[in-house]
Design an enzyme around this catalytic site. Structure first.
Site, PDB file in Angstrom:
ATOM      1  N   ARG A  89      90.281 -20.841  99.211  1.00 30.17           N
ATOM      2  CA  ARG A  89      89.957 -19.504  99.720  1.00 30.17           C
ATOM      3  C   ARG A  89      91.238 -18.752 100.070  1.00 30.17           C
ATOM      4  O   ARG A  89      91.326 -17.542  99.931  1.00 30.17           O
ATOM      5  CB  ARG A  89      89.060 -19.625 100.960  1.00 30.17           C
ATOM      6  CG  ARG A  89      87.683 -20.211 100.641  1.00 30.17           C
ATOM      7  CD  ARG A  89      86.872 -20.393 101.904  1.00 30.17           C
ATOM      8  NE  ARG A  89      85.535 -20.915 101.650  1.00 30.17           N
ATOM      9  CZ  ARG A  89      85.224 -22.207 101.632  1.00 30.17           C
ATOM     10  NH1 ARG A  89      86.145 -23.130 101.831  1.00 30.17           N
ATOM     11  NH2 ARG A  89      83.980 -22.589 101.408  1.00 30.17           N
ATOM     12  N   ASP A 149      77.684 -22.288 106.575  1.00 33.92           N
ATOM     13  CA  ASP A 149      78.133 -23.682 106.597  1.00 33.92           C
ATOM     14  C   ASP A 149      77.102 -24.559 107.307  1.00 33.92           C
ATOM     15  O   ASP A 149      76.828 -25.694 106.888  1.00 33.92           O
ATOM     16  CB  ASP A 149      79.511 -23.777 107.273  1.00 33.92           C
ATOM     17  CG  ASP A 149      80.571 -22.983 106.500  1.00 33.92           C
ATOM     18  OD1 ASP A 149      80.453 -22.890 105.268  1.00 33.92           O
ATOM     19  OD2 ASP A 149      81.508 -22.451 107.139  1.00 33.92           O
TER      20      ASP A 149
END
Ligand code: TXD
Length: 309
Positions: A89, A149
């Site tokens: 990321r 998540d």
């Protein structure tokens, strides 16, 4: 009384799916903005045409500029590039910093009272960019990562135990990276601790799969990253604010001393309601979890420093 107005910037995979969930749940009128000419307009019109079938009565509009976004209550920022296989990321930082800065400037000029929900990666750093550029109070700038998540973690546990996903209570904290922290000590299945139901080894495998959950989908898709669950998570945040639900959820929030961290956007449990982030909760963590959280914070702080803002 007018309906709430939700702007989604970036009408790609996550943005268009946010518009879809938000409209289908009738959270408010939706404006989709993208730099690609015709694309947000086309997706908006397509969604408008789904309304007679499923019977949802909100307006969806597409635009290449910000005029139509005026006085939005919520702005979800998904603009930017997504990961390809092999990328972290953090590899997206320079491109997305420019995009998120520019988008934030334009958004706040038209909607000075909006709540900003950031989705673009690297998530915690992009929240910092939006916070600095907007000049908004911290309670109105937040990042979507922890709900996603946590959803991945709950999903993997449910798949393993073959129980309904909504029986699983859990929370994943920390930065939105591979060192995020699923709180095993707090995880329970309708009140029964996870540690009573699965071996240490199995739990460690589920935690690892959660941490690499985004990457697993990137390697399967090969040309982009996940979007159904990310969009659902961003829309849940918008809904909590619009309906003043006071949800206790993990989001990336600006910290000023909580968990010993300062001047950092980081995934922590908050109460989300009409005033945005109404409270940041400080949980009691096991010594191992506390140490993992600090490790994750060090990674997020390094990325923040790379922004040089
Ligand atoms: O958990 C999370 N926070 C995330 C983050 C989960 C999934 C995706 N995550 C990140 O969101 C991902 O790494 C990307 O940085 C963003 C958007 O992901 P998406 O999968 O939607 O990417 P797309 O399909 O490439 O869409 C991005 C769109 C695309 O249509 C571009 O034309 C547009 O962004 N774009 C812009 N729109 C408006 N203004 C500007 N300047 C702009 N630049 C690009």
């Amino acid at each position: 009384m007018s309906r709430p107005k939700i702007t989604v910037v970036g009408a790609g995979n996550v943005g268009a799916t946010c518009a879809h969930w938000a409209a289908a749940r009738e959270l408010g009128d939706v404006v989709l903005v993208d730099v690609v000419e015709g694309m947000p307009q086309g997706k908006a019109l397509d969604l408008m045409q789904a309304r007679p079938i499923f019977g949802f009565n909100v307006e969806v509009a597409g635009a290449n500029d910000y005029q139509a976004t005026k006085n939005s209550d919520i702005v979800i920022i998904t603009a930017g590039i997504a990961r390809k296989p092999g990328m972290s990321r953090e590899d997206l930082i320079n491109t997305n910093k420019k995009i998120v800065s520019e988008v934030t400037r334009q958004v706040v000029a038209k909607s000075p009272k909006a709540m900003l929900i950031i989705v673009s990666n690297p998530l915690d750093a992009m929240c910092y960019v939006a916070y600095k550029v907007s000049g908004f109070p911290a309670r109105r700038v937040m990042g979507m990562a922890g709900i996603l998540d946590t959803a991945r973690y709950r999903c993997f546990i449910a798949m393993q135990l073959k129980v309904a996903v909504d029986e699983i209570q859990a929370m994943v904290l920390g930065g939105h990276g591979d060192d995020m922290v699923p709180l095993v000590s707090n995880t329970n299945i309708s009140g029964t601790p996870l540690t009573h139901l699965l071996s240490k080894k199995k739990i460690a495998e589920l935690v690892e799969r959660t941490r690499k959950g985004g990457g697993e989908i990137v390697s399967l898709l090969k040309t982009g990253s996940a979007y159904f669950a990310p969009a659902a998570a961003a829309v849940q945040m918008a809904e909590a604010i619009i309906k003043d639900q006071k949800r206790l959820v993990p989001v990336s929030a600006y910290l000023t001393g909580e968990y010993g961290l300062n001047d950092l956007f980081f995934g922590v449990p908050v109460i989300l309601g009409a005033r945005g982030i109404e409270k940041i909760l400080t949980l009691k963590l096991s010594p191992t979890e506390a140490a993992m959280l600090q490790e994750s914070a060090a990674t997020v702080a390094r990325t923040r420093d790379e922004l040089q803002m």
